[in-house]
Design a protein around this motif. Structure first.
Motif, PDB file in Angstrom:
ATOM      1  N   PHE A   1      52.424  27.366  63.918  1.00  0.00           N
ATOM      2  CA  PHE A   1      53.296  27.850  64.729  1.00  0.00           C
ATOM      3  C   PHE A   1      54.033  28.948  64.089  1.00  0.00           C
ATOM      4  N   VAL A   2      53.573  30.434  63.986  1.00  0.00           N
ATOM      5  CA  VAL A   2      54.866  32.254  63.845  1.00  0.00           C
ATOM      6  C   VAL A   2      55.566  32.101  64.482  1.00  0.00           C
ATOM      7  N   THR A   3      56.264  32.418  64.469  1.00  0.00           N
ATOM      8  CA  THR A   3      57.775  32.671  64.971  1.00  0.00           C
ATOM      9  C   THR A   3      58.177  34.378  64.680  1.00  0.00           C
ATOM     10  N   ASN A   4      57.898  35.013  65.438  1.00  0.00           N
ATOM     11  CA  ASN A   4      59.053  36.091  65.038  1.00  0.00           C
ATOM     12  C   ASN A   4      60.033  36.584  65.500  1.00  0.00           C
ATOM     13  N   SER A   5      61.287  36.207  64.618  1.00  0.00           N
ATOM     14  CA  SER A   5      62.594  36.612  64.951  1.00  0.00           C
ATOM     15  C   SER A   5      63.003  38.178  64.973  1.00  0.00           C
ATOM     16  N   SER A   6      62.438  38.619  65.048  1.00  0.00           N
ATOM     17  CA  SER A   6      63.010  39.779  64.652  1.00  0.00           C
ATOM     18  C   SER A   6      63.397  40.698  66.430  1.00  0.00           C
ATOM     19  N   GLY A   7      63.951  41.775  66.269  1.00  0.00           N
ATOM     20  CA  GLY A   7      64.373  42.466  67.566  1.00  0.00           C
ATOM     21  C   GLY A   7      63.195  43.122  67.968  1.00  0.00           C
ATOM     22  N   GLY A   8      62.031  43.515  66.577  1.00  0.00           N
ATOM     23  CA  GLY A   8      60.908  44.402  67.333  1.00  0.00           C
ATOM     24  C   GLY A   8      59.535  43.928  66.922  1.00  0.00           C
ATOM     25  N   GLN A   9      58.653  44.701  66.511  1.00  0.00           N
ATOM     26  CA  GLN A   9      56.950  44.414  66.588  1.00  0.00           C
ATOM     27  C   GLN A   9      57.192  43.826  64.816  1.00  0.00           C
ATOM     28  N   ASN A  10      56.210  43.198  64.759  1.00  0.00           N
ATOM     29  CA  ASN A  10      56.385  41.883  63.167  1.00  0.00           C
ATOM     30  C   ASN A  10      55.023  41.594  62.558  1.00  0.00           C
ATOM     31  N   GLN A  11      54.911  42.361  61.517  1.00  0.00           N
ATOM     32  CA  GLN A  11      53.696  41.441  60.813  1.00  0.00           C
ATOM     33  C   GLN A  11      54.063  40.351  59.294  1.00  0.00           C
ATOM     34  N   VAL A  12      53.186  39.715  59.145  1.00  0.00           N
ATOM     35  CA  VAL A  12      53.478  39.275  58.136  1.00  0.00           C
ATOM     36  C   VAL A  12      52.055  38.419  57.884  1.00  0.00           C
ATOM     37  N   TYR A  13      51.752  37.957  56.852  1.00  0.00           N
ATOM     38  CA  TYR A  13      50.639  37.017  55.916  1.00  0.00           C
ATOM     39  C   TYR A  13      51.187  35.446  56.271  1.00  0.00           C
ATOM     40  N   LEU A  14      49.938  34.889  56.408  1.00  0.00           N
ATOM     41  CA  LEU A  14      50.255  33.286  56.740  1.00  0.00           C
ATOM     42  C   LEU A  14      48.996  32.548  55.797  1.00  0.00           C
ATOM     43  N   VAL A  15      49.715  31.767  54.698  1.00  0.00           N
ATOM     44  CA  VAL A  15      48.962  31.328  53.799  1.00  0.00           C
ATOM     45  C   VAL A  15      49.859  30.034  53.515  1.00  0.00           C
ATOM     46  N   THR A  16      48.644  28.993  53.031  1.00  0.00           N
ATOM     47  CA  THR A  16      48.945  27.889  53.051  1.00  0.00           C
ATOM     48  C   THR A  16      48.069  27.054  51.254  1.00  0.00           C
ATOM     49  N   ARG A  17      48.902  25.762  50.870  1.00  0.00           N
ATOM     50  CA  ARG A  17      48.978  25.551  49.668  1.00  0.00           C
ATOM     51  C   ARG A  17      49.419  23.969  49.543  1.00  0.00           C
ATOM     52  N   VAL A  18      48.861  23.093  48.948  1.00  0.00           N
ATOM     53  CA  VAL A  18      49.252  21.757  48.168  1.00  0.00           C
ATOM     54  C   VAL A  18      50.329  21.864  47.505  1.00  0.00           C
ATOM     55  N   ASP A  19      51.377  21.251  47.205  1.00  0.00           N
ATOM     56  CA  ASP A  19      52.424  21.382  46.079  1.00  0.00           C
ATOM     57  C   ASP A  19      51.954  20.217  45.373  1.00  0.00           C
ATOM     58  N   LEU A  20      51.145  19.698  44.379  1.00  0.00           N
ATOM     59  CA  LEU A  20      51.170  17.959  43.807  1.00  0.00           C
ATOM     60  C   LEU A  20      52.276  18.060  42.944  1.00  0.00           C
TER      61      LEU A  20
ATOM     62  N   PRO B   1      53.445  42.452  47.417  1.00  0.00           N
ATOM     63  CA  PRO B   1      52.516  41.515  46.714  1.00  0.00           C
ATOM     64  C   PRO B   1      53.660  40.344  46.511  1.00  0.00           C
ATOM     65  N   GLY B   2      55.166  40.577  46.665  1.00  0.00           N
ATOM     66  CA  GLY B   2      56.057  38.725  46.389  1.00  0.00           C
ATOM     67  C   GLY B   2      56.948  38.421  47.035  1.00  0.00           C
ATOM     68  N   THR B   3      56.756  38.478  49.029  1.00  0.00           N
ATOM     69  CA  THR B   3      58.250  38.541  49.023  1.00  0.00           C
ATOM     70  C   THR B   3      57.583  37.120  50.260  1.00  0.00           C
ATOM     71  N   LEU B   4      58.778  36.381  49.849  1.00  0.00           N
ATOM     72  CA  LEU B   4      58.483  34.983  50.864  1.00  0.00           C
ATOM     73  C   LEU B   4      59.619  35.069  51.848  1.00  0.00           C
ATOM     74  N   VAL B   5      58.758  35.520  53.432  1.00  0.00           N
ATOM     75  CA  VAL B   5      59.895  35.454  54.786  1.00  0.00           C
ATOM     76  C   VAL B   5      60.658  33.976  54.415  1.00  0.00           C
ATOM     77  N   ASP B   6      58.984  32.784  54.937  1.00  0.00           N
ATOM     78  CA  ASP B   6      59.656  31.155  55.260  1.00  0.00           C
ATOM     79  C   ASP B   6      58.857  30.790  54.814  1.00  0.00           C
ATOM     80  N   LEU B   7      59.116  29.161  54.755  1.00  0.00           N
ATOM     81  CA  LEU B   7      57.761  28.390  54.410  1.00  0.00           C
ATOM     82  C   LEU B   7      59.049  26.903  55.333  1.00  0.00           C
ATOM     83  N   ASP B   8      57.407  25.806  55.709  1.00  0.00           N
ATOM     84  CA  ASP B   8      57.274  24.583  55.906  1.00  0.00           C
ATOM     85  C   ASP B   8      56.599  23.775  55.631  1.00  0.00           C
ATOM     86  N   SER B   9      56.697  22.664  55.241  1.00  0.00           N
ATOM     87  CA  SER B   9      55.827  22.008  54.835  1.00  0.00           C
ATOM     88  C   SER B   9      56.332  20.516  54.943  1.00  0.00           C
ATOM     89  N   PHE B  10      54.989  19.354  54.913  1.00  0.00           N
ATOM     90  CA  PHE B  10      55.070  17.927  54.853  1.00  0.00           C
ATOM     91  C   PHE B  10      54.486  17.203  54.269  1.00  0.00           C
TER      92      PHE B  10
END
Length: 302
Positions: free
Chosen positions: A215-234, A287-296
Motif C-alpha cells: 500500500f502506497v499512501t500520499n501524505s502530501s497536500g497535493g498530487q505526488n509521484q514516487v517510484y516503488l521498488v522491492t528487494r530482499v535483505d539477506l 537518482p537516490g532519494t529514499l522517501v519511505d521503507l517498510d519490511s517484514f
C-alpha cells in the motif's frame, strides 16, 4: 428392545442437537468477540483466515477500505475513521483493526463511537473490532464501522493501520466466508509518501508463487509521484538481487491523501535456499532519494 432402541435413538438425537447448539453458541461468541491478533499486522500478519479459511484471502470479488485523515496527522488530534467492507452475496460481517508505530507498539487511542464496535488489549496491543450488533446480520453490503482515533504524541513518527475483515454468508459457521485485508499509513505532520507491506503469508514454499500486497499512501497536500521498488535483505550488507530490484521501479501517481493497493507476485525458485530474510518495499525518487521503507521477515519453506 424396541423401547430401549427408541430411548437410545432419542438420546443420540438430543446429543446431536446439543452439539449443534454448542457449535452455534461458540460461533456466536466469536462473531461478537473475535480473536485478538487477527488484524493482518506484523510480525506474523495473522488475519481472519485463521478461522475463516475456505477461500483464498482477497478472493470472491469483495473490497475492504480504511478511511481517515488525508495522509498525515497532527499529534494529539482526534479523527473520525471508518472501515468499510463490501461483497455481493454476503450477509454477515466482521473486522479487526490495529494502529502501530514503527516499533510495533500501539499508536494513539482507538475509541468506539456506538455499539457496533469494541476494544480489547492483548500483549499490550489495542484492537478495535465488531460487537454482535456490529455483525449487521442479514444486511447486504456495503457496511461501515465508525470509530475515533486519537493521534499519539509528537515524535511518534509514521503510524500504520492494519485491518482484516470477514464477509460471511450468515450460516452461523466459518464456511462460505471470504476474508479481506487492508493497510493504511499516516505521516506525522506534513509528509511526503509512505509504503506499507501486508503479505498473505510469511512462509512461502520452494517452487511456489508468492503474492505480497503493498500500500502506497500520499501524505502530501497535493498530487505526488514516487517510484516503488522491492528487494530482499539477506543480512551482512547482502541483497537479492545483487544488482537492480526484485520488482520495479513502478511509478505511483497519487492525488492528495490517496492510498493505492498494489499486488506484487513473485516466483520462488524450486531450488531457493531455505533461509530467513527480510523483504523490503521502498518508495523514492531517482537518482537516490529514499522517501519511505517498510519490511517484514519471511522464511522459505520446502
Amino acid at each position: 428392545m424396541v423401547a430401549s432402541s427408541r430411548v437410545l435413538s432419542l438420546l443420540a438425537l438430543c446429543g446431536f442437537v446439543l452439539a449443534t447448539a454448542n457449535l452455534g453458541a461458540t460461533f456466536l461468541l466469536k462473531s461478537g468477540n473475535p480473536k485478538d491478533g487477527r488484524a493482518a499486522a506484523p510480525p506474523d500478519f495473522q488475519d481472519c483466515s485463521d478461522c475463516h479459511d475456505q477461500f483464498a484471502v482477497g478472493s470472491g470479488g469483495g473490497t475492504l477500505v480504511i478511511a481517515g485523515p488525508n495522509g498525515s496527522y497532527t499529534p494529539g488530534a482526534v479523527y473520525p475513521m471508518t472501515v468499510t467492507i463490501d461483497r455481493p452475496g454476503s450477509w454477515r460481517w466482521g473486522f479487526e483493526i490495529v494502529a502501530l508505530d514503527h516499533l510495533g507498539n500501539s499508536a494513539g487511542l482507538l475509541t468506539p463511537v456506538d455499539n457496533n464496535t469494541q476494544v480489547s488489549v492483548r500483549n499490550g496491543i489495542t484492537y478495535l473490532k465488531q460487537t454482535s450488533a456490529g455483525t449487521f446480520n442479514g444486511h447486504g453490503g456495503p457496511v461501515t464501522w465508525n470509530f475515533q482515533w486519537t493521534a499519539p504524541a509528537a515524535g511518534t513518527g509514521p503510524v500504520r493501520f492494519y485491518a482484516s475483515s470477514v464477509a460471511g454468508d450468515a450460516n452461523f459457521s466459518s464456511s462460505g466466508d471470504y476474508v479481506y485485508d487492508a493497510a493504511y499509513a499516516l505521516a506525522e505532520g506534513a509528509g511526503d509518501a509512505s509504503v506499507t507491506v501486508q503479505p498473505y503469508n510469511t512462509t512461502p514454499r520452494q517452487g511456489s508463487t508468492w503474492t505480497v500486497p503493498v500500500f502506497v499512501t500520499n501524505s502530501s497536500g497535493g498530487q505526488n509521484q514516487v517510484y516503488l521498488v522491492t528487494r530482499v535483505d539477506l543480512g551482512n550488507g547482502r541483497f537479492y538481487p545483487s544488482t537492480g530490484w526484485l520488482s520495479g521501479p513502478t511509478l505511483v501517481d497519487l492525488p492528495a491523501g490517496a492510498n493505492q493497493r498494489i499486488e506484487l507476485t513473485h516466483t520462488i525458485p524450486a531450488t531457493a535456499p531455505l533461509i530467513t530474510a527480510s523483504y523490503q518495499a521502498i518508495v523514492g525518487r531517482p537518482p537516490g532519494t529514499l522517501v519511505d521503507l517498510d519490511s517484514f521477515s519471511f522464511t522459505i519453506t520446502p
